[in-house]
Motif scaffolding. Sequence first.
Motif, PDB file in Angstrom:
ATOM      1  N   ALA A   1       0.832  -1.203   0.000  1.00  9.77           N
ATOM      2  CA  ALA A   1       0.000   0.000   0.000  1.00  9.77           C
ATOM      3  C   ALA A   1       0.868   1.254   0.000  1.00  9.77           C
ATOM      4  CB  ALA A   1      -0.941  -0.022   1.204  1.00  9.77           C
ATOM      5  N   THR A   2       1.991   1.174   0.695  1.00 12.14           N
ATOM      6  CA  THR A   2       2.894   2.335   0.713  1.00 12.14           C
ATOM      7  C   THR A   2       3.537   2.536  -0.658  1.00 12.14           C
ATOM      8  OG1 THR A   2       3.308   1.831   3.033  1.00 12.14           O
ATOM      9  CG2 THR A   2       4.782   3.413   1.991  1.00 12.14           C
ATOM     10  N   VAL A   3       3.898   1.441  -1.317  1.00 15.14           N
ATOM     11  CA  VAL A   3       4.436   1.551  -2.688  1.00 15.14           C
ATOM     12  C   VAL A   3       3.389   2.172  -3.609  1.00 15.14           C
ATOM     13  CG1 VAL A   3       5.215   0.237  -4.715  1.00 15.14           C
ATOM     14  CG2 VAL A   3       6.066  -0.372  -2.435  1.00 15.14           C
ATOM     15  N   ALA A   4       2.139   1.712  -3.473  1.00 10.68           N
ATOM     16  CA  ALA A   4       1.080   2.224  -4.341  1.00 10.68           C
ATOM     17  C   ALA A   4       0.852   3.712  -4.114  1.00 10.68           C
ATOM     18  CB  ALA A   4      -0.217   1.448  -4.096  1.00 10.68           C
ATOM     19  N   ARG A   5       1.053   4.155  -2.913  1.00 12.89           N
ATOM     20  CA  ARG A   5       0.875   5.578  -2.622  1.00 12.89           C
ATOM     21  C   ARG A   5       2.053   6.402  -3.152  1.00 12.89           C
ATOM     22  NH1 ARG A   5      -1.320   8.081   3.008  1.00 12.89           N
ATOM     23  NH2 ARG A   5      -1.627  10.173   2.207  1.00 12.89           N
ATOM     24  N   ALA A   6       3.264   5.876  -2.994  1.00 14.25           N
ATOM     25  CA  ALA A   6       4.451   6.628  -3.433  1.00 14.25           C
ATOM     26  C   ALA A   6       4.637   6.544  -4.956  1.00 14.25           C
ATOM     27  CB  ALA A   6       5.695   6.092  -2.720  1.00 14.25           C
ATOM     28  N   ARG A   7       4.178   5.466  -5.571  1.00 16.60           N
ATOM     29  CA  ARG A   7       4.227   5.249  -7.017  1.00 16.60           C
ATOM     30  C   ARG A   7       5.592   5.504  -7.659  1.00 16.60           C
ATOM     31  NH1 ARG A   7       0.102   3.351  -8.580  1.00 16.60           N
ATOM     32  NH2 ARG A   7       0.763   3.283 -10.736  1.00 16.60           N
ATOM     33  N   PRO A   8       6.667   4.922  -7.189  1.00 17.54           N
ATOM     34  CA  PRO A   8       7.954   5.104  -7.872  1.00 17.54           C
ATOM     35  C   PRO A   8       7.940   4.387  -9.223  1.00 17.54           C
ATOM     36  CG  PRO A   8       8.166   3.513  -6.098  1.00 17.54           C
ATOM     37  CD  PRO A   8       6.768   4.033  -6.031  1.00 17.54           C
ATOM     38  N   ALA A   9       8.150   5.145 -10.291  1.00 21.55           N
ATOM     39  CA  ALA A   9       8.071   4.580 -11.651  1.00 21.55           C
ATOM     40  C   ALA A   9       9.209   3.606 -11.912  1.00 21.55           C
ATOM     41  CB  ALA A   9       8.101   5.713 -12.665  1.00 21.55           C
ATOM     42  N   ASN A  10      10.280   3.695 -11.097  1.00 19.98           N
ATOM     43  CA  ASN A  10      11.487   2.897 -11.344  1.00 19.98           C
ATOM     44  C   ASN A  10      11.556   1.636 -10.494  1.00 19.98           C
ATOM     45  OD1 ASN A  10      11.671   4.591  -9.062  1.00 19.98           O
ATOM     46  ND2 ASN A  10      13.903   4.642  -9.126  1.00 19.98           N
ATOM     47  N   LEU A  11      10.457   1.244  -9.869  1.00 19.68           N
ATOM     48  CA  LEU A  11      10.482   0.093  -8.966  1.00 19.68           C
ATOM     49  C   LEU A  11       9.685  -1.079  -9.539  1.00 19.68           C
ATOM     50  CD1 LEU A  11      11.173  -1.184  -6.172  1.00 19.68           C
ATOM     51  CD2 LEU A  11       9.043  -0.167  -5.310  1.00 19.68           C
ATOM     52  N   ALA A  12      10.304  -2.256  -9.498  1.00 17.35           N
ATOM     53  CA  ALA A  12       9.608  -3.504  -9.834  1.00 17.35           C
ATOM     54  C   ALA A  12       9.787  -4.481  -8.684  1.00 17.35           C
ATOM     55  CB  ALA A  12      10.165  -4.104 -11.119  1.00 17.35           C
ATOM     56  N   ILE A  13       8.734  -5.215  -8.393  1.00 13.28           N
ATOM     57  CA  ILE A  13       8.749  -6.206  -7.314  1.00 13.28           C
ATOM     58  C   ILE A  13       8.362  -7.547  -7.923  1.00 13.28           C
ATOM     59  CG2 ILE A  13       7.699  -6.924  -5.126  1.00 13.28           C
ATOM     60  CD1 ILE A  13       6.881  -3.830  -4.877  1.00 13.28           C
ATOM     61  N   VAL A  14       9.231  -8.545  -7.747  1.00 12.51           N
ATOM     62  CA  VAL A  14       8.922  -9.886  -8.253  1.00 12.51           C
ATOM     63  C   VAL A  14       8.972 -10.862  -7.080  1.00 12.51           C
ATOM     64  CG1 VAL A  14       9.605 -11.752  -9.800  1.00 12.51           C
ATOM     65  CG2 VAL A  14       9.836  -9.365 -10.544  1.00 12.51           C
ATOM     66  N   VAL A  15       7.881 -11.580  -6.889  1.00 11.39           N
ATOM     67  CA  VAL A  15       7.807 -12.574  -5.818  1.00 11.39           C
ATOM     68  C   VAL A  15       8.029 -13.959  -6.422  1.00 11.39           C
ATOM     69  CG1 VAL A  15       6.366 -13.605  -4.028  1.00 11.39           C
ATOM     70  CG2 VAL A  15       6.189 -11.145  -4.519  1.00 11.39           C
ATOM     71  N   ILE A  16       9.040 -14.639  -5.930  1.00 13.36           N
ATOM     72  CA  ILE A  16       9.304 -16.022  -6.345  1.00 13.36           C
ATOM     73  C   ILE A  16       8.459 -16.910  -5.431  1.00 13.36           C
ATOM     74  CG2 ILE A  16      11.100 -17.805  -6.584  1.00 13.36           C
ATOM     75  CD1 ILE A  16      11.373 -15.407  -8.545  1.00 13.36           C
ATOM     76  N   ASP A  17       7.346 -17.377  -5.973  1.00 14.28           N
ATOM     77  CA  ASP A  17       6.317 -18.024  -5.146  1.00 14.28           C
ATOM     78  C   ASP A  17       6.378 -19.548  -5.301  1.00 14.28           C
ATOM     79  OD1 ASP A  17       4.124 -18.768  -3.694  1.00 14.28           O
ATOM     80  OD2 ASP A  17       2.653 -17.687  -4.930  1.00 14.28           O
ATOM     81  N   ASN A  18       7.047 -20.176  -4.339  1.00 10.80           N
ATOM     82  CA  ASN A  18       7.101 -21.650  -4.308  1.00 10.80           C
ATOM     83  C   ASN A  18       6.035 -22.231  -3.378  1.00 10.80           C
ATOM     84  OD1 ASN A  18       8.184 -20.803  -1.919  1.00 10.80           O
ATOM     85  ND2 ASN A  18      10.086 -21.999  -2.053  1.00 10.80           N
ATOM     86  N   GLU A  19       5.191 -21.327  -2.856  1.00 12.13           N
ATOM     87  CA  GLU A  19       4.110 -21.722  -1.931  1.00 12.13           C
ATOM     88  C   GLU A  19       4.662 -22.436  -0.699  1.00 12.13           C
ATOM     89  OE1 GLU A  19       1.072 -23.727  -4.258  1.00 12.13           O
ATOM     90  OE2 GLU A  19       0.651 -21.889  -5.391  1.00 12.13           O
ATOM     91  N   ARG A  20       5.878 -22.075  -0.351  1.00  6.61           N
ATOM     92  CA  ARG A  20       6.576 -22.716   0.775  1.00  6.61           C
ATOM     93  C   ARG A  20       7.445 -21.692   1.517  1.00  6.61           C
ATOM     94  NH1 ARG A  20       4.450 -26.172  -2.006  1.00  6.61           N
ATOM     95  NH2 ARG A  20       4.929 -28.384  -2.239  1.00  6.61           N
ATOM     96  N   TYR A  21       7.665 -21.948   2.814  1.00  2.34           N
ATOM     97  CA  TYR A  21       8.761 -21.309   3.539  1.00  2.34           C
ATOM     98  C   TYR A  21       9.965 -22.207   3.289  1.00  2.34           C
ATOM     99  CZ  TYR A  21       5.127 -18.652   6.002  1.00  2.34           C
ATOM    100  OH  TYR A  21       4.068 -17.831   6.311  1.00  2.34           O
ATOM    101  N   GLY A  22      10.596 -22.006   2.139  1.00  7.12           N
ATOM    102  CA  GLY A  22      11.605 -22.957   1.681  1.00  7.12           C
ATOM    103  C   GLY A  22      12.762 -23.120   2.655  1.00  7.12           C
ATOM    104  N   GLU A  23      13.297 -21.996   3.121  1.00 10.50           N
ATOM    105  CA  GLU A  23      14.530 -22.064   3.908  1.00 10.50           C
ATOM    106  C   GLU A  23      14.330 -22.791   5.226  1.00 10.50           C
ATOM    107  OE1 GLU A  23      16.361 -18.353   4.941  1.00 10.50           O
ATOM    108  OE2 GLU A  23      18.109 -19.365   5.765  1.00 10.50           O
ATOM    109  N   THR A  24      13.131 -22.729   5.770  1.00 12.81           N
ATOM    110  CA  THR A  24      12.924 -23.300   7.105  1.00 12.81           C
ATOM    111  C   THR A  24      12.295 -24.691   7.058  1.00 12.81           C
ATOM    112  OG1 THR A  24      10.896 -21.986   7.210  1.00 12.81           O
ATOM    113  CG2 THR A  24      12.828 -21.125   8.368  1.00 12.81           C
TER     114      THR A  24
END
Length: 195
Positions: free
Chosen positions: A87-110
């Motif tokens: 929500a904070t990103v959506a409010r600030a709207r930085p044009a130079n930001l990309a967010i990619v979630v690597i979704d393995n549907e797991r807490y892999g490390e733990t």
Amino acid sequence: MSTALPERRAVVAALLAARGDLLVVSGLGGTTWDVAAAGDDPANAYLWGAMGLAVPTGLGLALAQPARRVLVVTGDGEMLMGLGSLATVARARPANLAIVVIDNERYGETGGQRTHTAAATDLAAVARGAGLAASETLRDLAAVTALRARIHGSDGPLFAVVKVAPGNGPMVLPPRDGALLQHRFRAALGVDQGD
Ligand SMILES: Cc1ncc(C[n+]2csc(CCOP(=O)(O)OP(=O)(O)O)c2C)c(N)n1
Ligand SMILES: [Mg+2]
């Protein structure tokens, strides 16, 4: 007909191909190893802890460095811990930001416990609801390659979930010396080291 989901290492390598002067923030655990496996780089800010803070870190960086592209690569577990930051990103709207979630549907490390994305939670829909209209879920490498072009060439903020096969690759550990990482990151930014 369902096809096999891509391997996370191939996804992150495709995202970081020909990265140029892209600034990269990686989440704790799996995505830090993925980013390191794609090639250690002074312009990588690895989170060694601070679960939930990959997006806030990327947001701050994007606002401070408007002339540079910033990519956050993080895990579904970490993203679930930091949903409010969308929500904070959506409010600030930085044009130079990309967010990619690597979704393995797991807490892999733990140990691979299933996260909420394995059940009912659709992170791309959450991001859209937070106000990030450019939000999608990808399931193949061709779509990731198309996303890579947009990370470099389109106005953001962009948000994407990439569904990947379960299982973390072998650990590829980047440097862990915080002073070294900070020093070389600032040098990559061209920021004065004197203060
Ligand atoms: C505040 C906090 N809670 C729990 C942990 C333990 N922890 C480390 S990595 C991790 C799982 C991260 O899952 P995800 O972001 O999906 O990454 P993956 O390993 O699946 O790529 C957890 C729970 C932590 N480091 N910090
Ligand atoms: Mg995960």
